[in-house]
Design a protein around this motif. Sequence first.
Motif, PDB file in Angstrom:
ATOM      1  N   ASN A  31      28.334 -10.515  59.679  1.00 24.00           N
ATOM      2  CA  ASN A  31      27.382 -11.266  61.523  1.00 24.00           C
ATOM      3  C   ASN A  31      25.811 -12.188  60.519  1.00 24.00           C
ATOM      4  O   ASN A  31      25.739 -12.384  59.140  1.00 24.00           O
ATOM      5  CB  ASN A  31      26.724  -9.941  61.528  1.00 24.00           C
ATOM      6  CG  ASN A  31      26.242  -9.513  60.743  1.00 24.00           C
ATOM      7  OD1 ASN A  31      25.180  -9.928  60.656  1.00 24.00           O
ATOM      8  ND2 ASN A  31      26.684  -8.318  60.465  1.00 24.00           N
ATOM      9  N   GLN A  33      22.257 -13.328  61.476  1.00 24.91           N
ATOM     10  CA  GLN A  33      20.699 -12.659  62.341  1.00 24.91           C
ATOM     11  C   GLN A  33      19.932 -14.422  62.428  1.00 24.91           C
ATOM     12  O   GLN A  33      19.550 -14.405  61.406  1.00 24.91           O
ATOM     13  CB  GLN A  33      20.668 -11.529  61.720  1.00 24.91           C
ATOM     14  CG  GLN A  33      21.472 -10.415  61.935  1.00 24.91           C
ATOM     15  CD  GLN A  33      20.797  -9.283  61.563  1.00 24.91           C
ATOM     16  OE1 GLN A  33      19.621  -8.884  61.726  1.00 24.91           O
ATOM     17  NE2 GLN A  33      22.094  -8.718  61.072  1.00 24.91           N
ATOM     18  N   TYR A  35      15.381 -14.472  62.775  1.00 21.71           N
ATOM     19  CA  TYR A  35      14.822 -13.457  62.922  1.00 21.71           C
ATOM     20  C   TYR A  35      12.863 -13.936  63.160  1.00 21.71           C
ATOM     21  O   TYR A  35      12.854 -15.294  62.638  1.00 21.71           O
ATOM     22  CB  TYR A  35      13.942 -12.793  61.351  1.00 21.71           C
ATOM     23  CG  TYR A  35      15.189 -11.333  61.378  1.00 21.71           C
ATOM     24  CD1 TYR A  35      16.600 -11.634  60.876  1.00 21.71           C
ATOM     25  CD2 TYR A  35      14.436  -9.963  61.602  1.00 21.71           C
ATOM     26  CE1 TYR A  35      17.509 -10.920  60.431  1.00 21.71           C
ATOM     27  CE2 TYR A  35      15.242  -9.028  61.077  1.00 21.71           C
ATOM     28  CZ  TYR A  35      16.632  -9.211  61.239  1.00 21.71           C
ATOM     29  OH  TYR A  35      17.019  -8.372  60.784  1.00 21.71           O
ATOM     30  N   HIS A  45      13.399  -9.382  64.627  1.00 20.24           N
ATOM     31  CA  HIS A  45      14.997  -9.339  64.408  1.00 20.24           C
ATOM     32  C   HIS A  45      15.002 -10.194  66.099  1.00 20.24           C
ATOM     33  O   HIS A  45      14.039  -9.154  67.393  1.00 20.24           O
ATOM     34  CB  HIS A  45      15.612  -8.145  64.912  1.00 20.24           C
ATOM     35  CG  HIS A  45      16.735  -8.254  65.502  1.00 20.24           C
ATOM     36  ND1 HIS A  45      17.668  -8.202  66.537  1.00 20.24           N
ATOM     37  CD2 HIS A  45      17.632  -9.121  64.357  1.00 20.24           C
ATOM     38  CE1 HIS A  45      18.914  -8.567  66.186  1.00 20.24           C
ATOM     39  NE2 HIS A  45      19.301  -8.832  64.735  1.00 20.24           N
ATOM     40  N   LEU A  48      21.847 -11.203  66.875  1.00 25.01           N
ATOM     41  CA  LEU A  48      22.513 -11.430  65.717  1.00 25.01           C
ATOM     42  C   LEU A  48      24.018 -11.169  66.534  1.00 25.01           C
ATOM     43  O   LEU A  48      24.235 -11.247  67.567  1.00 25.01           O
ATOM     44  CB  LEU A  48      23.227  -9.380  65.783  1.00 25.01           C
ATOM     45  CG  LEU A  48      23.982  -8.792  64.280  1.00 25.01           C
ATOM     46  CD1 LEU A  48      23.514  -7.568  63.876  1.00 25.01           C
ATOM     47  CD2 LEU A  48      25.270  -8.656  64.827  1.00 25.01           C
ATOM     48  N   ASP A  92      24.821 -11.507  56.127  1.00 28.18           N
ATOM     49  CA  ASP A  92      25.460  -9.960  55.939  1.00 28.18           C
ATOM     50  C   ASP A  92      26.493 -10.764  55.410  1.00 28.18           C
ATOM     51  O   ASP A  92      27.943 -10.864  55.713  1.00 28.18           O
ATOM     52  CB  ASP A  92      25.941  -9.205  57.696  1.00 28.18           C
ATOM     53  CG  ASP A  92      26.569  -7.805  56.845  1.00 28.18           C
ATOM     54  OD1 ASP A  92      26.527  -7.015  57.425  1.00 28.18           O
ATOM     55  OD2 ASP A  92      26.446  -7.893  55.582  1.00 28.18           O
ATOM     56  N   ARG A  98      25.622  -6.682  49.548  1.00 26.03           N
ATOM     57  CA  ARG A  98      25.542  -6.151  50.881  1.00 26.03           C
ATOM     58  C   ARG A  98      24.186  -6.319  51.393  1.00 26.03           C
ATOM     59  O   ARG A  98      24.263  -6.179  53.252  1.00 26.03           O
ATOM     60  CB  ARG A  98      25.540  -4.791  50.804  1.00 26.03           C
ATOM     61  CG  ARG A  98      27.176  -4.423  49.551  1.00 26.03           C
ATOM     62  CD  ARG A  98      28.410  -4.644  50.796  1.00 26.03           C
ATOM     63  NE  ARG A  98      28.264  -4.298  52.172  1.00 26.03           N
ATOM     64  CZ  ARG A  98      28.245  -5.090  52.913  1.00 26.03           C
ATOM     65  NH1 ARG A  98      27.756  -5.910  53.290  1.00 26.03           N
ATOM     66  NH2 ARG A  98      28.535  -4.153  54.263  1.00 26.03           N
TER      67      ARG A  98
ATOM     68  N   SER B  48      18.273  -1.792  48.322  1.00 28.72           N
ATOM     69  CA  SER B  48      18.247  -0.803  49.259  1.00 28.72           C
ATOM     70  C   SER B  48      18.534   0.339  48.912  1.00 28.72           C
ATOM     71  O   SER B  48      18.784   0.536  47.703  1.00 28.72           O
ATOM     72  CB  SER B  48      19.285  -1.628  50.119  1.00 28.72           C
ATOM     73  OG  SER B  48      19.698  -1.742  48.682  1.00 28.72           O
ATOM     74  N   GLU B  56      21.401  -1.193  46.164  1.00 32.26           N
ATOM     75  CA  GLU B  56      21.887  -2.057  45.986  1.00 32.26           C
ATOM     76  C   GLU B  56      20.110  -2.541  45.434  1.00 32.26           C
ATOM     77  O   GLU B  56      19.179  -1.934  46.022  1.00 32.26           O
ATOM     78  CB  GLU B  56      22.345  -2.881  46.873  1.00 32.26           C
ATOM     79  CG  GLU B  56      22.444  -4.827  46.567  1.00 32.26           C
ATOM     80  CD  GLU B  56      23.093  -5.478  48.004  1.00 32.26           C
ATOM     81  OE1 GLU B  56      24.366  -6.121  47.550  1.00 32.26           O
ATOM     82  OE2 GLU B  56      22.734  -4.774  48.788  1.00 32.26           O
ATOM     83  N   GLY B 100      28.589   0.942  58.013  1.00 30.98           N
ATOM     84  CA  GLY B 100      29.064  -0.023  56.765  1.00 30.98           C
ATOM     85  C   GLY B 100      28.100  -1.169  57.322  1.00 30.98           C
ATOM     86  O   GLY B 100      28.167  -1.766  55.877  1.00 30.98           O
ATOM     87  N   LYS B 101      28.405  -2.159  58.064  1.00 27.18           N
ATOM     88  CA  LYS B 101      27.382  -3.253  58.044  1.00 27.18           C
ATOM     89  C   LYS B 101      26.525  -3.326  58.622  1.00 27.18           C
ATOM     90  O   LYS B 101      26.320  -2.191  58.820  1.00 27.18           O
ATOM     91  CB  LYS B 101      28.284  -3.932  59.140  1.00 27.18           C
ATOM     92  CG  LYS B 101      30.016  -4.479  58.830  1.00 27.18           C
ATOM     93  CD  LYS B 101      30.881  -4.458  59.756  1.00 27.18           C
ATOM     94  CE  LYS B 101      32.851  -4.339  59.772  1.00 27.18           C
ATOM     95  NZ  LYS B 101      33.413  -6.136  59.972  1.00 27.18           N
ATOM     96  N   THR B 102      25.654  -4.093  57.861  1.00 30.85           N
ATOM     97  CA  THR B 102      24.453  -4.533  58.426  1.00 30.85           C
ATOM     98  C   THR B 102      24.141  -4.609  59.545  1.00 30.85           C
ATOM     99  O   THR B 102      24.442  -5.832  59.674  1.00 30.85           O
ATOM    100  CB  THR B 102      23.390  -5.431  56.852  1.00 30.85           C
ATOM    101  OG1 THR B 102      24.100  -4.620  55.539  1.00 30.85           O
ATOM    102  CG2 THR B 102      21.829  -5.296  57.029  1.00 30.85           C
ATOM    103  N   GLY B 103      22.826  -4.324  59.605  1.00 30.53           N
ATOM    104  CA  GLY B 103      22.341  -4.829  61.152  1.00 30.53           C
ATOM    105  C   GLY B 103      21.516  -5.159  61.557  1.00 30.53           C
ATOM    106  O   GLY B 103      20.924  -5.539  60.396  1.00 30.53           O
ATOM    107  N   GLU B 104      20.608  -4.710  62.508  1.00 30.21           N
ATOM    108  CA  GLU B 104      18.962  -5.285  62.690  1.00 30.21           C
ATOM    109  C   GLU B 104      18.270  -4.089  61.565  1.00 30.21           C
ATOM    110  O   GLU B 104      18.292  -3.007  61.685  1.00 30.21           O
ATOM    111  CB  GLU B 104      19.611  -4.494  63.828  1.00 30.21           C
ATOM    112  CG  GLU B 104      17.685  -5.142  64.812  1.00 30.21           C
ATOM    113  CD  GLU B 104      17.125  -5.261  65.824  1.00 30.21           C
ATOM    114  OE1 GLU B 104      17.940  -4.644  66.561  1.00 30.21           O
ATOM    115  OE2 GLU B 104      15.908  -4.921  66.624  1.00 30.21           O
ATOM    116  N   LEU B 105      17.897  -5.455  61.830  1.00 29.71           N
ATOM    117  CA  LEU B 105      16.510  -4.300  60.054  1.00 29.71           C
ATOM    118  C   LEU B 105      15.257  -4.646  61.155  1.00 29.71           C
ATOM    119  O   LEU B 105      15.092  -5.130  61.374  1.00 29.71           O
ATOM    120  CB  LEU B 105      16.134  -5.200  59.111  1.00 29.71           C
ATOM    121  CG  LEU B 105      17.593  -5.676  58.308  1.00 29.71           C
ATOM    122  CD1 LEU B 105      17.005  -6.027  57.099  1.00 29.71           C
ATOM    123  CD2 LEU B 105      17.934  -4.188  57.677  1.00 29.71           C
TER     124      LEU B 105
END
Lengths: 112, 116
Positions: A31, A33, A35, A45, A48, A92, A98, B48, B56, B100-105
Amino acid sequence: SQQGEEDPQALSIQEGENATMNCSYKTSINNLQWYRQNSGRGLVHLILIRSNEREKHSGRLRVTLDTSKKSSSLLITASRAADTASYFCATDAVTGRRALTFGSGTRLQVQP
Amino acid sequence: EPEVTQTPSHQVTQMGQEVILRCVPISNHLYFYWYRQILGQKVEFLVSFYNNEISEKSEIFDDQFSVERPDGSNFTLKIRSTKLEDSAMYFCASSAGTGGKTGELFFGEGSRLTVL
Protein backbone atom coordinates in the motif's frame (compact mmCIF):
# COMPACT_ATOMS: atom_id res chain seq x y z
CA SER A 1 17.81 6.20 -4.91
CA GLN A 2 15.23 6.41 -2.17
CA GLN A 3 11.83 4.75 -2.07
CA GLY A 4 9.13 7.39 -2.20
CA GLU A 5 10.24 10.65 -3.73
CA GLU A 6 7.80 13.52 -4.01
CA ASP A 7 7.68 16.34 -6.45
CA PRO A 8 7.58 19.19 -6.46
CA GLN A 9 9.72 19.84 -3.40
CA ALA A 10 7.78 23.03 -2.79
CA LEU A 11 4.49 24.37 -4.08
CA SER A 12 2.89 27.76 -3.53
CA ILE A 13 -0.70 28.38 -4.59
CA GLN A 14 -3.58 30.72 -3.86
CA GLU A 15 -6.47 29.76 -1.63
CA GLY A 16 -9.18 28.08 -3.66
CA GLU A 17 -6.79 26.55 -6.18
CA ASN A 18 -6.07 22.85 -6.42
CA ALA A 19 -2.74 21.41 -5.30
CA THR A 20 -1.25 18.31 -6.87
CA MET A 21 1.71 16.46 -5.42
CA ASN A 22 3.36 13.44 -6.96
CA CYS A 23 5.23 10.51 -5.48
CA SER A 24 7.40 7.96 -7.22
CA TYR A 25 8.73 4.77 -5.71
CA LYS A 26 10.92 1.90 -6.78
CA THR A 27 9.78 -1.45 -5.39
CA SER A 28 6.51 -3.36 -5.37
CA ILE A 29 4.21 -2.23 -2.60
CA ASN A 30 1.34 -3.49 -0.47
CA ASN A 31 0.00 0.00 0.00
CA LEU A 32 0.95 3.65 -0.25
CA GLN A 33 -0.01 6.24 2.33
CA TRP A 34 -0.01 10.01 2.46
CA TYR A 35 0.76 11.95 5.62
CA ARG A 36 0.66 15.60 6.51
CA GLN A 37 3.05 17.43 8.82
CA ASN A 38 2.49 20.92 10.14
CA SER A 39 5.72 22.72 10.91
CA GLY A 40 7.40 21.27 13.98
CA ARG A 41 4.60 18.80 14.62
CA GLY A 42 4.01 15.08 14.25
CA LEU A 43 2.82 13.39 11.09
CA VAL A 44 -0.86 12.82 10.59
CA HIS A 45 -2.22 10.07 8.41
CA LEU A 46 -4.39 11.29 5.54
CA ILE A 47 -5.20 8.35 3.32
CA LEU A 48 -4.09 4.82 2.45
CA ILE A 49 -4.44 3.29 -0.99
CA ARG A 50 -3.85 -0.41 -1.53
CA SER A 51 -1.89 -1.80 -4.45
CA ASN A 52 -5.06 -3.16 -6.08
CA GLU A 53 -6.79 0.23 -5.94
CA ARG A 54 -6.40 2.94 -8.55
CA GLU A 55 -8.14 5.89 -6.95
CA LYS A 56 -9.43 6.88 -3.55
CA HIS A 57 -11.24 9.91 -2.21
CA SER A 58 -11.52 11.39 1.24
CA GLY A 59 -13.23 14.76 1.53
CA ARG A 60 -11.17 17.23 -0.53
CA LEU A 61 -8.41 14.68 -1.04
CA ARG A 62 -8.06 12.49 -4.10
CA VAL A 63 -5.28 9.95 -4.38
CA THR A 64 -4.37 7.96 -7.45
CA LEU A 65 -2.02 5.03 -7.74
CA ASP A 66 -0.40 3.69 -10.90
CA THR A 67 1.53 0.57 -10.00
CA SER A 68 2.79 0.12 -13.56
CA LYS A 69 4.51 3.50 -13.34
CA LYS A 70 5.22 3.15 -9.62
CA SER A 71 3.71 6.53 -8.93
CA SER A 72 0.97 8.17 -6.93
CA SER A 73 -0.53 11.60 -6.81
CA LEU A 74 -2.32 13.53 -4.08
CA LEU A 75 -4.78 16.19 -5.16
CA ILE A 76 -6.15 18.68 -2.67
CA THR A 77 -9.10 20.51 -4.13
CA ALA A 78 -10.26 24.00 -3.18
CA SER A 79 -7.22 24.56 -0.98
CA ARG A 80 -7.36 26.60 2.21
CA ALA A 81 -4.68 28.47 4.11
CA ALA A 82 -4.97 25.77 6.78
CA ASP A 83 -3.73 23.21 4.24
CA THR A 84 -0.29 24.79 4.47
CA ALA A 85 1.98 21.93 5.57
CA SER A 86 4.44 19.35 4.30
CA TYR A 87 2.98 16.27 2.64
CA PHE A 88 4.78 12.94 2.58
CA CYS A 89 4.09 9.72 0.78
CA ALA A 90 5.07 6.51 2.49
CA THR A 91 5.32 3.04 1.02
CA ASP A 92 4.82 -0.39 2.51
CA ALA A 93 7.08 -2.59 0.40
CA VAL A 94 6.30 -6.20 -0.46
CA THR A 95 9.92 -7.24 0.04
CA GLY A 96 12.84 -5.69 1.87
CA ARG A 97 12.08 -3.22 4.63
CA ARG A 98 8.69 -3.89 6.17
CA ALA A 99 8.34 -0.60 7.98
CA LEU A 100 6.92 2.38 6.15
CA THR A 101 9.49 4.28 4.12
CA PHE A 102 8.84 7.99 3.76
CA GLY A 103 9.70 10.27 0.90
CA SER A 104 11.29 13.68 1.25
CA GLY A 105 7.99 15.53 1.12
CA THR A 106 6.37 18.44 -0.65
CA ARG A 107 6.09 21.74 1.21
CA LEU A 108 2.76 23.30 0.33
CA GLN A 109 2.12 26.97 0.97
CA VAL A 110 -1.44 28.18 0.46
CA GLN A 111 -1.65 31.96 0.27
CA PRO A 112 -4.84 33.49 1.68
CA GLU B 1 -9.37 10.29 20.80
CA PRO B 2 -6.42 8.05 21.66
CA GLU B 3 -3.02 9.51 20.91
CA VAL B 4 0.66 8.75 21.11
CA THR B 5 2.42 10.89 23.69
CA GLN B 6 6.11 11.65 23.82
CA THR B 7 8.36 13.17 26.46
CA PRO B 8 10.33 15.32 26.66
CA SER B 9 9.25 17.67 23.92
CA HIS B 10 12.74 19.15 23.78
CA GLN B 11 16.00 17.96 25.29
CA VAL B 12 19.38 19.65 25.11
CA THR B 13 22.38 17.52 25.97
CA GLN B 14 26.14 17.54 25.75
CA MET B 15 27.93 15.34 23.28
CA GLY B 16 28.73 11.96 24.84
CA GLN B 17 25.82 12.01 27.26
CA GLU B 18 23.10 9.39 27.40
CA VAL B 19 19.59 10.34 26.42
CA ILE B 20 16.32 8.49 26.94
CA LEU B 21 13.27 9.49 24.94
CA ARG B 22 9.93 8.20 26.15
CA CYS B 23 6.74 7.31 24.36
CA VAL B 24 3.35 6.04 25.38
CA PRO B 25 1.79 4.35 22.35
CA ILE B 26 -1.94 3.89 21.86
CA SER B 27 -2.98 1.25 24.33
CA ASN B 28 -4.33 -1.49 22.07
CA HIS B 29 -1.67 -1.13 19.40
CA LEU B 30 0.81 -3.93 18.83
CA TYR B 31 3.53 -2.38 16.67
CA PHE B 32 5.81 0.42 17.79
CA TYR B 33 8.28 2.50 15.84
CA TRP B 34 10.88 5.18 16.16
CA TYR B 35 11.60 7.51 13.28
CA ARG B 36 13.77 10.60 13.17
CA GLN B 37 13.76 13.75 11.11
CA ILE B 38 16.77 15.99 10.83
CA LEU B 39 15.60 19.57 10.40
CA GLY B 40 14.02 20.09 7.01
CA GLN B 41 14.83 16.62 5.79
CA LYS B 42 13.00 13.36 5.25
CA VAL B 43 11.54 11.16 7.94
CA GLU B 44 13.93 8.26 8.48
CA PHE B 45 13.07 4.86 9.91
CA LEU B 46 15.08 3.75 12.93
CA VAL B 47 13.46 0.68 14.44
CA SER B 48 10.23 -1.29 14.78
CA PHE B 49 9.21 -3.34 17.78
CA TYR B 50 6.65 -6.10 18.09
CA ASN B 51 5.95 -8.75 20.69
CA ASN B 52 8.65 -7.37 22.99
CA GLU B 53 11.46 -7.56 20.52
CA ILE B 54 12.96 -5.60 17.66
CA SER B 55 11.38 -6.72 14.41
CA GLU B 56 13.38 -4.51 12.09
CA LYS B 57 16.03 -1.82 12.28
CA SER B 58 17.77 0.47 9.86
CA GLU B 59 21.45 1.11 9.33
CA ILE B 60 21.07 4.26 11.45
CA PHE B 61 20.12 2.16 14.47
CA ASP B 62 23.64 1.12 15.49
CA ASP B 63 25.01 -0.09 18.83
CA GLN B 64 24.54 3.36 20.34
CA PHE B 65 20.78 2.97 20.11
CA SER B 66 18.50 0.69 22.06
CA VAL B 67 14.78 0.38 22.64
CA GLU B 68 12.83 -1.02 25.51
CA ARG B 69 9.27 -1.59 26.59
CA PRO B 70 9.83 -1.65 30.34
CA ASP B 71 6.18 -2.00 31.25
CA GLY B 72 2.83 -2.35 29.53
CA SER B 73 2.63 1.24 28.43
CA ASN B 74 6.01 2.92 27.85
CA PHE B 75 8.30 2.50 24.87
CA THR B 76 11.72 4.11 25.16
CA LEU B 77 14.58 4.98 22.85
CA LYS B 78 18.02 5.27 24.45
CA ILE B 79 21.04 6.84 22.83
CA ARG B 80 24.07 5.81 24.86
CA SER B 81 26.64 8.40 23.84
CA THR B 82 25.16 11.19 21.79
CA LYS B 83 26.91 12.70 18.81
CA LEU B 84 26.34 16.08 17.19
CA GLU B 85 24.71 14.34 14.23
CA ASP B 86 22.07 12.80 16.52
CA SER B 87 20.43 16.22 16.73
CA ALA B 88 17.01 15.70 15.20
CA MET B 89 13.33 15.36 15.93
CA TYR B 90 12.55 11.84 17.09
CA PHE B 91 9.07 10.52 16.44
CA CYS B 92 7.42 7.57 18.08
CA ALA B 93 4.58 5.86 16.23
CA SER B 94 2.31 2.93 16.81
CA SER B 95 -0.05 0.88 14.70
CA ALA B 96 -2.69 -1.75 15.27
CA GLY B 97 -1.15 -3.91 12.55
CA THR B 98 -3.44 -5.35 9.93
CA GLY B 99 -2.71 -8.90 8.87
CA GLY B 100 1.01 -8.32 8.99
CA LYS B 101 0.85 -5.50 6.47
CA THR B 102 1.75 -2.06 7.70
CA GLY B 103 -1.39 -0.06 8.26
CA GLU B 104 -1.87 3.47 9.37
CA LEU B 105 0.75 4.83 11.74
CA PHE B 106 -0.20 7.13 14.57
CA PHE B 107 2.61 9.52 15.40
CA GLY B 108 3.44 11.45 18.52
CA GLU B 109 4.36 15.12 18.42
CA GLY B 110 8.04 14.32 18.61
CA SER B 111 10.98 14.93 20.91
CA ARG B 112 13.48 17.47 19.66
CA LEU B 113 17.01 16.47 20.61
CA THR B 114 19.76 19.06 20.46
CA VAL B 115 23.30 17.80 21.02
CA LEU B 116 25.87 20.48 21.81
